[in-house]
Design an enzyme around this catalytic site. Structure first.
Site, short mmCIF file in Angstrom:
data_model
loop_
_atom_site.label_atom_id
_atom_site.label_comp_id
_atom_site.label_asym_id
_atom_site.label_seq_id
_atom_site.Cartn_x
_atom_site.Cartn_y
_atom_site.Cartn_z
N ARG A 113 0.81 -1.24 0.00
CA ARG A 113 0.00 0.00 0.00
C ARG A 113 0.84 1.28 0.00
NH1 ARG A 113 -3.17 -3.13 3.64
NH2 ARG A 113 -4.82 -4.11 2.44
N LYS B 41 2.43 10.97 -11.71
CA LYS B 41 1.61 10.03 -12.48
C LYS B 41 2.42 8.75 -12.68
CE LYS B 41 -1.58 12.88 -15.10
NZ LYS B 41 -2.00 13.34 -16.44
N GLU C 130 7.78 17.15 -25.49
CA GLU C 130 7.18 17.59 -24.21
C GLU C 130 7.68 18.99 -23.85
OE1 GLU C 130 4.75 15.83 -23.11
OE2 GLU C 130 5.17 13.67 -23.17
N LYS D 28 5.90 22.53 -15.01
CA LYS D 28 5.15 21.35 -14.57
C LYS D 28 4.91 21.40 -13.06
CE LYS D 28 4.17 16.58 -14.96
NZ LYS D 28 4.32 15.33 -15.67
N GLU E 249 -5.48 16.32 -11.37
CA GLU E 249 -6.07 16.63 -12.67
C GLU E 249 -7.59 16.78 -12.63
OE1 GLU E 249 -3.96 14.87 -16.05
OE2 GLU E 249 -5.88 14.65 -17.04
N ARG F 216 -4.44 20.72 -14.79
CA ARG F 216 -3.40 19.75 -15.16
C ARG F 216 -3.69 19.08 -16.50
NH1 ARG F 216 0.01 15.40 -11.47
NH2 ARG F 216 1.20 14.59 -13.23
N ASN G 160 -1.81 17.56 -21.18
CA ASN G 160 -2.08 16.49 -22.14
C ASN G 160 -2.24 17.01 -23.56
OD1 ASN G 160 -2.10 14.34 -20.29
ND2 ASN G 160 -4.08 15.03 -19.55
N HIS H 114 -1.79 14.71 -26.49
CA HIS H 114 -1.69 13.34 -25.98
C HIS H 114 -2.87 12.45 -26.37
CE1 HIS H 114 1.70 14.94 -23.83
NE2 HIS H 114 1.91 13.81 -23.18
N HIS I 48 -1.75 9.23 -27.92
CA HIS I 48 -1.99 7.91 -27.33
C HIS I 48 -2.70 7.00 -28.32
CE1 HIS I 48 -1.70 9.43 -22.87
NE2 HIS I 48 -0.53 9.32 -23.46
N HIS J 95 6.78 7.66 -27.67
CA HIS J 95 5.74 8.50 -27.06
C HIS J 95 5.89 9.96 -27.52
CE1 HIS J 95 2.99 10.09 -24.05
NE2 HIS J 95 3.94 10.92 -23.63
#
Ligand code: NAD
Ligand code: GLY
Length: 358
Positions: free
Chosen positions: A118, A140, A182, A224, A234, A238, A242, A245, A249, A262
């Site tokens: 955890r 993330k 990026e 960032k 997000e 935030r 993206n 993205h 993606h 990527h």
């Protein structure tokens, strides 16, 4: 050395950026509170930098898990290798996982840290340009699913990010360009001056001028860190990070993970967002052309892959974390440095943009 802070109250942490950080033993050890550490790396990065990191740990009990290299291994099955390493060595809740590598290693090691018992401590040592400007910062973590990129994961912040710019010396040119995507993103979302600086300095960046690279990494991480401090999970701002993205993606998944890097997919995706923004009358032609020109200058693709159909794009884009209550929100631009998250577009605008982008 530049030290920036991601300001998240008691979970705040530093980002160190400089040359020759791998070798400064205290830097790593001051962020380790327990008596054991597991270094997670991959078969490409470990031969280059594992020994250096191991020697920074001195007498601390440590082990390493070396993953296969590639986006196609960023999945639950391979993630299990990290849990195996932790359990085999009886590492407890006070263990620190050290991610040594690019974004794939960072995201996987981060998710292992978030979920093992955890939650155990996490340190990020990013070794690609992309991971130094983006993925190691902000918490993330996660893995891909066959049906969607980064669909399984958690928000989990590291205790520190150590970005040694010397590690970029061994990075292949194609990977350096992927990182530029990026970096350009930060200019496009909120910093027109930085975008202009990138237009002037892209040749120096591609020639690996350390001063220019360090400046670009600092501006990127500062941007960032500010966005993450304002909206860690997000729920609003935030999502701007993206930009490109959702298209990107879809490209990564549609072509098969690892075919396009990527950053390459994000580069083409930002051009698609610019084309859609111009089509909708939100961005003027000149800004769209400047966007595409800078992405091409960074040696990134500016068009969607020939082999992907509009239907394939639409289907893949509907599996995105920005879909809320069945509505896909997109990041579009009202000009350079003025991005917005919006669902105010017509299905036809999206279809047309995909067609205009190939
Ligand atoms: P990557 O981790 O696959 O690394 C790229 C390649 O460079 C790999 O082959 C790697 O082994 C090699 N490499 C790494 N460091 C090297 C070095 N110093 N010298 C030589 N080779 C080196 O790819 P990436 O571009 O770093 O990261 C992409 C991943 O990051 C994607 O999975 C993406 O989804 C994720 N990502 C996550 C976030 C986030 O916020 N968590 C943000 C952006 C991207
Ligand atoms: N790379 C997008 C984010 O960290 O939010």
């Amino acid at each position: 050395m530049t030290t920036l802070t991601v300001d998240l109250g008691e979970r705040s942490y530093p980002i160190y950026i400089d040359t020759a950080l791998l070798g400064q033993n205290d830097l790593l050890k001051q962020h380790i509170s327990g008596n054991s550490a597991l270094i997670v790396s991959n078969e490409t990065v470990a031969p280059l930098y594992l020994e250096k990191v191991q020697s920074m740990l001195g007498g601390l009990k440590h082990e390493a898990v070396i993953l296969p290299d590639g986006e196609k291994y960023k999945n639950l099955e391979v993630l299990n290798q990290i849990y195996d390493g932790l359990l085999r060595n009886r590492f407890d809740r006070n263990t620190t996982i050290i991610a040594l590598g690019g974004g794939v290693v960072g995201d996987m090691a981060g998710f292992a840290a978030a979920s093992y018992q955890r939650g155990v401590h996490l340190l990020q040592i990013p070794t690609t340009l992309l991971s130094q400007v983006d993925s190691s910062v902000g918490g993330k973590t996660g893995v891909n699913h066959a049906l969607g990129k980064n669909m399984i994961g958690a928000f989990y912040q590291p205790k520190a990010v150590i970005a040694d710019t010397d590690t970029l010396d061994t990075l292949p040119d194609r990977e350096l360009s992927a990182g530029m995507a990026e970096i350009i993103k930060y200019g496009l979302i909120c910093n027109a001056d930085f975008f202009s600086w990138l237009e002037q300095n892209m040749p120096a960046l591609l020639a690996r001028d350390k001063k220019a690279l360090t400046y670009a990494i600092e501006v990127s991480c500062r941007t960032k860190a500010e966005v993450v401090a304002a909206d860690e999970r997000e729920s609003g701002k935030r999502a701007l990070l993206n930009l490109g993205h959702t298209f990107g993606h879809a490209i990564e998944n549609g072509l098969g993970y690892g075919q396009w890097l990527h950053g390459e997919a994000v580069g083409a995706g930002m051009c698609m967002a610019a084309i859609m923004s111009e089509h909708m009358g939100w961005m003027d032609k000149q800004d769209k052309e400047k966007t595409i020109r800078l992405i091409e200058q960074a040696k990134l693709p500016s068009k969607a892959p020939d082999s992907m159909t509009s239907e394939q794009f639409l289907k893949l884009m509907s599996v995105d974390k920005k879909v809320l209550d069945g509505v896909l929100r997109l990041v579009l631009m009202k000009g350079i440095g003025k991005s917005v998250v919006t669902d105010e577009y017509k299905a036809d605008d999206l279809r047309t943009a995909i067609k205009l982008s190939s």
